[in-house]
Design an enzyme around this catalytic site. Structure first.
Site, PDB file in Angstrom:
ATOM      1  N   ARG A   1       0.818  -1.233   0.000  1.00  0.00           N
ATOM      2  CA  ARG A   1       0.000   0.000   0.000  1.00  0.00           C
ATOM      3  C   ARG A   1       0.841   1.267   0.000  1.00  0.00           C
ATOM      4  NH1 ARG A   1      -3.184  -3.059   3.847  1.00  0.00           N
ATOM      5  NH2 ARG A   1      -4.823  -4.087   2.668  1.00  0.00           N
TER       6      ARG A   1
ATOM      7  N   LYS B   1       2.246  11.180 -11.753  1.00  0.00           N
ATOM      8  CA  LYS B   1       1.321  10.320 -12.506  1.00  0.00           C
ATOM      9  C   LYS B   1       2.036   9.004 -12.770  1.00  0.00           C
ATOM     10  CE  LYS B   1      -1.715  13.507 -14.968  1.00  0.00           C
ATOM     11  NZ  LYS B   1      -2.126  14.005 -16.294  1.00  0.00           N
TER      12      LYS B   1
ATOM     13  N   GLU C   1       7.722  17.172 -25.749  1.00  0.00           N
ATOM     14  CA  GLU C   1       7.198  17.616 -24.445  1.00  0.00           C
ATOM     15  C   GLU C   1       7.844  18.934 -24.014  1.00  0.00           C
ATOM     16  OE1 GLU C   1       4.595  16.121 -23.244  1.00  0.00           O
ATOM     17  OE2 GLU C   1       4.764  13.921 -23.307  1.00  0.00           O
TER      18      GLU C   1
ATOM     19  N   LYS D   1       6.330  22.741 -15.117  1.00  0.00           N
ATOM     20  CA  LYS D   1       5.525  21.614 -14.632  1.00  0.00           C
ATOM     21  C   LYS D   1       5.319  21.710 -13.120  1.00  0.00           C
ATOM     22  CE  LYS D   1       4.309  16.876 -14.994  1.00  0.00           C
ATOM     23  NZ  LYS D   1       4.367  15.611 -15.696  1.00  0.00           N
TER      24      LYS D   1
ATOM     25  N   GLU E   1      -5.152  16.986 -11.099  1.00  0.00           N
ATOM     26  CA  GLU E   1      -5.800  17.355 -12.350  1.00  0.00           C
ATOM     27  C   GLU E   1      -7.305  17.548 -12.220  1.00  0.00           C
ATOM     28  OE1 GLU E   1      -3.992  15.577 -15.883  1.00  0.00           O
ATOM     29  OE2 GLU E   1      -5.932  15.672 -16.862  1.00  0.00           O
TER      30      GLU E   1
ATOM     31  N   ARG F   1      -4.150  21.348 -14.416  1.00  0.00           N
ATOM     32  CA  ARG F   1      -3.124  20.397 -14.855  1.00  0.00           C
ATOM     33  C   ARG F   1      -3.433  19.804 -16.226  1.00  0.00           C
ATOM     34  NH1 ARG F   1       0.198  15.762 -11.457  1.00  0.00           N
ATOM     35  NH2 ARG F   1       1.274  14.945 -13.295  1.00  0.00           N
TER      36      ARG F   1
ATOM     37  N   ASN G   1      -1.659  18.269 -20.990  1.00  0.00           N
ATOM     38  CA  ASN G   1      -2.026  17.246 -21.980  1.00  0.00           C
ATOM     39  C   ASN G   1      -2.233  17.827 -23.371  1.00  0.00           C
ATOM     40  OD1 ASN G   1      -2.025  14.878 -20.400  1.00  0.00           O
ATOM     41  ND2 ASN G   1      -3.901  15.586 -19.418  1.00  0.00           N
TER      42      ASN G   1
ATOM     43  N   HIS H   1      -2.125  15.579 -26.386  1.00  0.00           N
ATOM     44  CA  HIS H   1      -2.175  14.191 -25.925  1.00  0.00           C
ATOM     45  C   HIS H   1      -3.469  13.473 -26.301  1.00  0.00           C
ATOM     46  CE1 HIS H   1       1.340  15.490 -23.770  1.00  0.00           C
ATOM     47  NE2 HIS H   1       1.498  14.324 -23.157  1.00  0.00           N
TER      48      HIS H   1
ATOM     49  N   HIS I   1      -2.663  10.197 -27.890  1.00  0.00           N
ATOM     50  CA  HIS I   1      -2.995   8.899 -27.295  1.00  0.00           C
ATOM     51  C   HIS I   1      -3.801   8.043 -28.269  1.00  0.00           C
ATOM     52  CE1 HIS I   1      -2.386  10.222 -22.808  1.00  0.00           C
ATOM     53  NE2 HIS I   1      -1.260  10.044 -23.460  1.00  0.00           N
TER      54      HIS I   1
ATOM     55  N   HIS J   1       5.808   7.817 -27.946  1.00  0.00           N
ATOM     56  CA  HIS J   1       4.865   8.712 -27.275  1.00  0.00           C
ATOM     57  C   HIS J   1       5.107  10.167 -27.690  1.00  0.00           C
ATOM     58  CE1 HIS J   1       2.341  10.430 -24.157  1.00  0.00           C
ATOM     59  NE2 HIS J   1       3.355  11.164 -23.748  1.00  0.00           N
TER      60      HIS J   1
END
Ligand code: NAD
Ligand code: GLY
Length: 368
Positions: free
Chosen positions: A125, A147, A189, A231, A241, A245, A249, A252, A256, A269
């Site tokens: 955990r 993330k 990026e 960032k 987010e 935030r 993206n 993206h 994606h 990517h």
């Protein structure tokens, strides 16, 4: 512009705050950092490409601080960012008797970093982890902000957790061994931060792109430093987010779809994001938010960085329909409605919906 090759950026997130240390010959920084709970064990998570290059150096740096330093080497590639590979990390943690104080070290690009972070979030955990990013993309983006996760065959990064590292150590020397295609992918990026947040940085990238492509150490140090600053500023305001935030993206949503539609690992990517930014800029123009000259400006920069600017076809028949179908499986989508990051000023972004007909027009115009 910064003239030195070392810097530091702090991420302010209360008790989850941490630093990004940027320098050449920087591996020793992992062991000198005071708040790590040394003494127990460490697990270096890397892949079959990066481990032979850098794992021993990292292990040497950690040896003085930890009683035992273990390693697990994952297969290399976006197509391995899945449950099966993630399980190899848990297998290594359990086989080596790792406990709650074991510190995981992610040594590699964004794939290793995202998976190691997710393993750290879940093992017992939650155990501490440190990011040691070795690609430009990971140094300017994926190692920062917490993330973590894996891909699902139906959607990119759809399974994961927000889980912050305790430290990020960027060793700029590692970028020397990066293939040129991967360097270009990282530049996508870097470029992203200009239109969403910082016009001066966009101008700096435009005038220093050749130096970046030639891996000039001072230029790379500035690109990593400024990207991380932007960032850090965004993540510091909106860690999970719930709003702001999402601007990170930019490109993206289209990107994606390209990655998932072609099959993970076909386009890198960063390549998908580069092309996705061109498509998102075109959408912004179609929506009347920016003029065509700005689309041309961004397209030229993306192209100069060595990135694709024409989208691939994802279906023989209704290509735009396939893009739309894929883009509905996006974490920003709400009630099946796609939400795009658009540019609504020279360095300003927003999240908007758009009529399918407009999105179709953009896809038709931007794809081969
Ligand atoms: P990657 O991790 O696949 O690394 C790219 C390639 O370079 C790999 O083959 C790797 O083995 C190799 N490599 C890494 N370092 C090297 C070095 N120093 N020398 C030689 N080869 C080296 O890809 P990436 O571009 O680093 O990361 C992409 C991933 O990051 C994607 O899965 C993406 O979803 C994720 N990502 C996450 C975030 C986030 O916020 N968590 C942000 C952006 C991207
Ligand atoms: N790379 C997008 C984000 O970290 O939010």
């Amino acid at each position: 512009m910064q003239t030195s090759t070392s810097g530091r950026v702090d991420i302010s997130l209360g008790e989850r705050s941490y630093s990004i240390l940027i320098a050449t010959s920087n591996f020793d920084a992992v062991s000198s950092y005071a708040h790590l709970q040394g003494g127990g064990s460490a697990l270096i998570v890397s892949n079959e490409t990066v481990a032979p290059l850098y794992a021993q150096r990292l292990q040497d740096a950690l040896q003085a601080r930890f009683k035992a330093v273990h390693r697990v080497v994952l297969p290399d590639g976006e197509q391995f960012k899945n449950w099966q590979t993630l399980n190899l990390i848990f297998d290594a943690l359990l086989a080596n008797g790792c406990d709650r104080k074991t510190v995981l070290f992610a040594l590699g690009g964004g794939v290793v970093g995202d998976m190691t972070g997710f393993a750290a979030a879940s093992y017992m955990r939650g155990v501490p982890f440190v990011q040691v990013p070795t690609t430009l993309l990971a140094q300017v983006d994926s190692s920062v902000g917490g993330k973590t996760g894996i891909n699902h065959p139906l959607g990119k990064n759809m399974v994961g957790a927000f889980y912050q590292p305790q430290l990020v150590v960027c060793d700029l020397d590692t970028l020397r061994t990066l293939p040129q295609r991967e360097l270009s992918a990282g530049l996508a990026e870097v470029i992203k931060y200009g239109p969403i947040a910082d016009l001066a940085f966009l101008e700096w990238i435009e005038s220093h792109l050749d130096a970046l492509l030639q891996r000039d150490p001072t230029a790379l140090a500035h690109a990593v430093q400024r990207s991380c600053e932007i960032k850090a500023w965004v993540v510091g305001q909106d860690e999970r987010e719930s709003g702001l935030r999402a601007v990170l993206n930019f490109g993206h949503t289209f990107g994606h779809a390209i990655e998932t539609g072609l099959g993970y690992g076909q386009w890198l990517h960063g390549e998908a994001v580069g092309c996705g930014m061109v498509m998102a800029a075109q959408l912004s123009c179609e929506m009347g938010l920016i003029d065509a000259a700005y689309v041309v400006r961004l397209t030229q920069l993306v192209q100069r960085a060595g990135l694709p600017v024409v989208g691939p076809r994802l279906a023989d028949g209704d290509n735009a329909g396939r893009y739309l179908e894929l883009m509905r499986v996006d974490k920003k989508a709400e009630a099946g409605e796609i939400r795009f990051v658009v540019i609504d000023g020279p360095s300003s972004a927003a999240v908007r919906t758009a009529p399918d007909a407009v999105v179709r027009r953009v896809i038709d115009a931007c794809c081969s």
